[in-house]
Scaffold this motif. Structure first.
Motif, short mmCIF file in Angstrom:
data_model
loop_
_atom_site.label_atom_id
_atom_site.label_comp_id
_atom_site.label_asym_id
_atom_site.label_seq_id
_atom_site.Cartn_x
_atom_site.Cartn_y
_atom_site.Cartn_z
N MET A 213 0.79 -1.01 -0.07
CA MET A 213 -0.11 0.17 0.01
C MET A 213 0.81 1.34 0.01
O MET A 213 1.86 1.43 0.93
N PRO A 214 0.89 1.98 -0.98
CA PRO A 214 1.55 3.40 -1.07
C PRO A 214 1.53 4.13 0.41
O PRO A 214 0.15 4.20 0.74
N ASP A 215 2.53 5.10 0.58
CA ASP A 215 2.31 6.00 1.80
C ASP A 215 1.48 7.11 1.42
O ASP A 215 1.93 7.76 0.52
N ASP A 216 0.50 7.46 2.03
CA ASP A 216 -0.27 8.38 1.72
C ASP A 216 0.21 9.94 2.03
O ASP A 216 -0.01 10.81 1.07
N LEU A 217 1.23 10.25 2.78
CA LEU A 217 2.03 11.18 3.07
C LEU A 217 2.80 11.53 1.77
O LEU A 217 2.83 12.48 1.37
N TYR A 218 3.56 10.55 1.35
CA TYR A 218 4.33 10.38 0.28
C TYR A 218 3.46 10.92 -0.98
O TYR A 218 3.76 11.81 -1.73
N ALA A 219 2.23 10.16 -1.24
CA ALA A 219 1.47 10.67 -2.32
C ALA A 219 0.95 12.26 -2.49
O ALA A 219 0.91 12.59 -3.28
N ARG A 220 0.58 12.59 -1.11
CA ARG A 220 0.13 13.88 -0.92
C ARG A 220 1.40 14.94 -1.30
O ARG A 220 1.07 15.92 -1.92
N TYR A 221 2.52 14.76 -0.78
CA TYR A 221 3.77 15.54 -1.03
C TYR A 221 3.90 15.59 -2.55
O TYR A 221 4.10 16.54 -3.27
N GLN A 222 3.90 14.35 -3.23
CA GLN A 222 4.03 14.36 -4.68
C GLN A 222 2.98 15.10 -5.45
O GLN A 222 3.27 15.77 -6.44
N ASP A 223 1.80 15.01 -5.11
CA ASP A 223 0.70 15.74 -5.44
C ASP A 223 1.02 17.18 -5.42
O ASP A 223 0.80 17.80 -6.41
N ALA A 224 1.54 17.65 -4.55
CA ALA A 224 1.63 19.05 -4.14
C ALA A 224 2.69 19.58 -5.03
O ALA A 224 2.82 20.40 -5.43
N ARG A 225 3.85 18.68 -5.24
CA ARG A 225 4.97 18.98 -6.08
C ARG A 225 4.46 19.24 -7.49
O ARG A 225 4.95 20.17 -8.04
N ARG A 226 3.77 18.24 -8.04
CA ARG A 226 3.09 18.38 -9.30
C ARG A 226 2.32 19.41 -9.32
O ARG A 226 2.48 20.08 -10.54
N ALA A 227 1.63 19.76 -8.50
CA ALA A 227 0.61 20.91 -8.78
C ALA A 227 1.33 22.24 -8.61
O ALA A 227 1.05 23.33 -9.59
N TYR A 228 2.34 22.34 -7.79
CA TYR A 228 3.18 23.66 -7.74
C TYR A 228 4.13 23.56 -9.07
O TYR A 228 4.19 24.53 -9.93
N GLN A 229 4.76 22.45 -9.77
CA GLN A 229 5.45 22.40 -10.73
C GLN A 229 4.58 22.96 -12.22
O GLN A 229 4.86 23.81 -12.71
N GLN A 230 3.26 22.43 -12.19
CA GLN A 230 2.22 22.71 -13.16
C GLN A 230 1.98 24.25 -13.06
O GLN A 230 1.72 24.97 -14.10
N HIS A 231 1.86 24.82 -11.88
CA HIS A 231 1.61 26.26 -11.69
C HIS A 231 2.69 27.08 -12.33
O HIS A 231 2.38 28.18 -12.99
N THR A 232 3.75 26.77 -12.03
CA THR A 232 5.04 27.50 -12.36
C THR A 232 5.20 27.44 -13.88
O THR A 232 5.77 28.39 -14.31
N ASP A 233 4.86 26.52 -14.61
CA ASP A 233 4.61 26.40 -16.01
C ASP A 233 3.91 27.52 -16.64
O ASP A 233 4.07 27.87 -17.73
N THR A 234 2.88 28.08 -15.99
CA THR A 234 2.06 28.94 -16.60
C THR A 234 1.98 30.41 -15.82
O THR A 234 1.59 31.15 -16.53
N CYS A 235 2.70 30.54 -14.70
CA CYS A 235 2.67 31.80 -13.88
C CYS A 235 4.00 32.40 -14.29
O CYS A 235 4.95 31.78 -14.04
N ARG A 236 3.73 33.52 -14.62
CA ARG A 236 5.07 34.47 -14.97
C ARG A 236 5.89 34.90 -13.66
O ARG A 236 7.07 35.07 -13.70
#
Length: 62
Positions: free
Chosen positions: A1-24
């Motif tokens: 079973m995947p670690d929920d904290l790790y999954a939330r951490y990675q989701d937050a990383r991806r969300a911020y990365q996607q945001h920086t792709d479009t935010c000047r």
């Protein structure tokens, strides 16, 4: 079973990365001073990263 904290951490990383792709104002190393959305995403990422790394350190000392 995947670690929920790790999954939330990675989701937050991806969300911020996607945001920086479009935010000047935001960069991969931090949010822009005038971007509330970027700041919120970055703070969430930093908190989850701190929690996850703390958990890893605790597991090593057991």
């Amino acid at each position: 079973m995947p670690d929920d904290l790790y999954a939330r951490y990675q989701d937050a990383r991806r969300a911020y990365q996607q945001h920086t792709d479009t935010c000047r104002a935001c960069t991969p190393t931090g949010p822009g001073s005038d971007c509330d959305d970027g700041r919120r995403r970055f703070v969430r990422l930093a908190r989850l990263q701190d929690l996850y790394l703390t958990r890893l350190k605790q597991r090593r000392t057991r």
